[in-house]
Design an enzyme around this catalytic site. Structure first.
Site, PDB file in Angstrom:
ATOM      1  N   LYS A  34       0.837  -1.209   0.000  1.00 29.77           N
ATOM      2  CA  LYS A  34       0.000   0.000   0.000  1.00 29.77           C
ATOM      3  C   LYS A  34       0.869   1.255   0.000  1.00 29.77           C
ATOM      4  O   LYS A  34       0.552   2.245  -0.665  1.00 29.77           O
ATOM      5  CB  LYS A  34      -0.906   0.014   1.232  1.00 29.77           C
ATOM      6  CG  LYS A  34      -1.933  -1.087   1.279  1.00 29.77           C
ATOM      7  CD  LYS A  34      -3.157  -0.759   0.484  1.00 29.77           C
ATOM      8  CE  LYS A  34      -4.249  -1.811   0.691  1.00 29.77           C
ATOM      9  NZ  LYS A  34      -5.434  -1.540  -0.126  1.00 29.77           N
ATOM     10  N   LYS A  88      -4.396  -6.990 -10.637  1.00 26.59           N
ATOM     11  CA  LYS A  88      -5.728  -7.390 -10.200  1.00 26.59           C
ATOM     12  C   LYS A  88      -6.771  -6.370 -10.645  1.00 26.59           C
ATOM     13  O   LYS A  88      -6.516  -5.174 -10.687  1.00 26.59           O
ATOM     14  CB  LYS A  88      -5.775  -7.503  -8.670  1.00 26.59           C
ATOM     15  CG  LYS A  88      -5.196  -8.774  -8.103  1.00 26.59           C
ATOM     16  CD  LYS A  88      -5.290  -8.788  -6.590  1.00 26.59           C
ATOM     17  CE  LYS A  88      -6.735  -8.845  -6.110  1.00 26.59           C
ATOM     18  NZ  LYS A  88      -6.811  -9.010  -4.631  1.00 26.59           N
ATOM     19  N   LYS A 138     -11.345  -1.695  -7.715  1.00 29.04           N
ATOM     20  CA  LYS A 138     -12.158  -0.477  -7.701  1.00 29.04           C
ATOM     21  C   LYS A 138     -11.288   0.769  -7.642  1.00 29.04           C
ATOM     22  O   LYS A 138     -11.736   1.865  -8.011  1.00 29.04           O
ATOM     23  CB  LYS A 138     -13.097  -0.492  -6.483  1.00 29.04           C
ATOM     24  CG  LYS A 138     -14.340  -1.344  -6.627  1.00 29.04           C
ATOM     25  CD  LYS A 138     -15.350  -0.774  -7.608  1.00 29.04           C
ATOM     26  CE  LYS A 138     -16.016   0.494  -7.136  1.00 29.04           C
ATOM     27  NZ  LYS A 138     -17.041   0.298  -6.115  1.00 29.04           N
TER      28      LYS A 138
END
Length: 350
Positions: free
Chosen positions: A123, A216, A219
Site C-alpha cells: 500500500k 488485479k 475499484k
C-alpha cells in the site's frame, strides 16, 4: 468458546463491488450458505460477514462517502445472494468489542510481526519493489499507524466470534497465519481461550484487470474500463470486454504467462460456469478472439444482470436494508459481548 463450526469473512465498504470481488469472495460466501462444513456435527455451521468500516478508516474518505459506500456494499451482498436469515451480515463498527479485543491483542503483539506483513508495504509503495522496506526505513516514516497495525484488528475480528474457518484466497494466507500466531501468543500469556481458525482456500484465482492482465481488477483503478462493476449495463459489459487487452496470436489457448489477456478472460468465463479453463479452451476450439469475447460477455451478463436488477430494488427500499443490518448487528453483538466478557475476565479486566 464456540463449539459450532463458524465461518467469518470481512469485506471493505468500497461501494458496489466489481466482478473480481464477486468471483474472488462473494460467490464463495453464497455457496457456503448451503454447504455443511462439519460432517460429524448435526448442526449447520454459522456464517458471519462483517462490512469492515473500521478497516476502511486506514484510507480516510469523506464521511458521507463512507456511509454511502457501506450501504451500497450491504445492498450488493444481499443482491448477490447473501441471505440475512442464514448469514449474520453486520457493520463492524456497531460491535464495540472488536476494538476492545484489538487493544488487548495489540498489547501482546511484537512489532516485528507487523513489520513482516507485506500488505502495508504494498500500500505504501504501490507496485514498486518493497522487499527491503521495514518500519525503520526512511520511506516508511509517513506510514500511518492504522495501516501498520490493522492486522491486529483483523485478528480480533476473527477471534472475537470463535471462528473456525476463514475463506480466503492465496494472497490472504499471511493474515490467517498472523492470526494464529497472535492466538498462540495470547494463550501463552493468559491461558487458552480461542480456537485457532483454519483456512478455507478459495478455488477461484484472482480476477485480473481488463486493461492490464498483470494487475488485479480493482475499484481503485481510475480507469473504469479496467473492471466490470456489478451495476454495469449490458451494453457497458459488452463494450468493456470487447476492448479488453488480448493478443494477435490465432486460436484460443490458456497460458497465463505467454497470453495473460486471453487467459484472464477464459478464467472469468470458467469461474462463472464452474468449469476449468482447460474445459473452456475445448469448448471454444476454433473461436476467434472476438467470438471468445462475445461468449465471455454473454456469461458475465447472465450473472450480473439479475444482481444489478436486485440491487436497484434494494436501493429503492433503503429501509429494508437498514432493518436487516440492525437485526443482524444485534445477533453479532450478543455473541461478541458474551465472548468479550470471558476474554476480559481472562486478562483481568473484570
Amino acid at each position: 468458546m464456540n463449539r459450532v463450526a463458524r465461518v467469518f469473512s470481512g469485506i471493505q465498504p468500497t461501494g458496489v463491488p466489481q466482478l473480481g470481488n464477486y468471483l474472488g469472495s462473494i460467490k464463495n460466501w453464497v455457496a457456503l450458505q448451503s454447504q455443511h462444513l462439519d460432517p460429524a456435527s448435526s448442526q449447520p455451521h454459522d456464517q458471519y460477514i462483517s462490512i469492515v468500516d473500521l478497516h476502511a478508516l486506514t484510507v480516510p474518505r469523506p464521511p458521507a462517502r463512507l456511509r454511502a459506500d457501506t450501504f451500497e456494499m450491504a445492498a450488493s451482498l444481499i443482491a448477490c445472494g447473501i441471505d440475512p436469515s442464514r448469514t449474520v451480515l453486520f457493520r463492524q463498527s456497531t460491535v464495540h468489542a472488536h476494538t476492545q479485543l484489538m487493544w488487548a491483542l495489540a498489547c501482546i503483539t511484537p512489532v516485528g510481526w507487523l513489520n513482516r506483513m507485506t500488505q502495508w508495504k504494498s500500500k505504501l509503495h504501490g507496485s514498486q519493489q518493497y522487499g527491503s522496506l521495514n518500519v525503520h526505513s526512511a520511506a516508511a516514516q509517513s506510514l500511518l499507524t492504522g495501516l501498520f497495525a490493522y492486522p491486529v484488528l483483523m485478528a480480533a475480528d476473527v477471534l472475537l466470534y470463535g471462528a473456525t474457518h476463514i475463506p480466503v484466497g492465496d494472497d490472504q494466507i499471511q493474515h490467517i497465519e498472523f492470526t494464529r500466531d497472535v492466538c498462540d501468543q495470547f494463550h501463552k500469556t493468559y491461558g487458552h481461550v480461542f480456537s485457532a481458525p483454519r483456512v478455507l482456500l478459495s478455488q477461484t484465482k484472482r480476477v485480473m484487470s481488463l486493461k492490464d492482465p498483470l494487475r488485479k481488477m480493482s475499484k481503485s483503478d481510475p480507469n473504469d474500463s479496467s473492471r466490470i462493476n456489478l451495476t454495469d449495463s449490458d451494453d457497458a459489459i459488452i463494450r468493456k470486454i470487447r476492448k479488453a487487452h488480448t493478443d494477435s496470436i490465432q486460436g484460443i489457448s490458456y497460458d497465463p504467462v505467454e497470453r495473460p489477456g486471453i487467459s484472464s478472460l477464459l478464467s472469468i468465463y470458467a469461474a462463472l460456469r464452474d468449469v476449468s479453463p482447460e474445459q473452456v479452451v475445448q469448448e471454444m476450439e476454433g473461436f476467434t478472439n472476438l467470438q471468445m469475447k462475445e461468449a465471455v460477455a454473454s456469461a458475465v451478463i447472465e450473472t450480473v444482470g439479475p444482481i444489478r436488477e436486485h440491487m436497484a430494488r434494494l436501493v429503492d427500499d433503503r429501509g429494508y436494508v437498514e432493518r436487516v443490518l440492525r437485526e443482524n448487528e444485534e445477533k453479532a453483538k450478543s455473541v461478541a459481548e458474551d465472548n468479550w466478557k470471558n476474554i476480559a475476565k481472562c486478562i483481568g479486566l473484570s
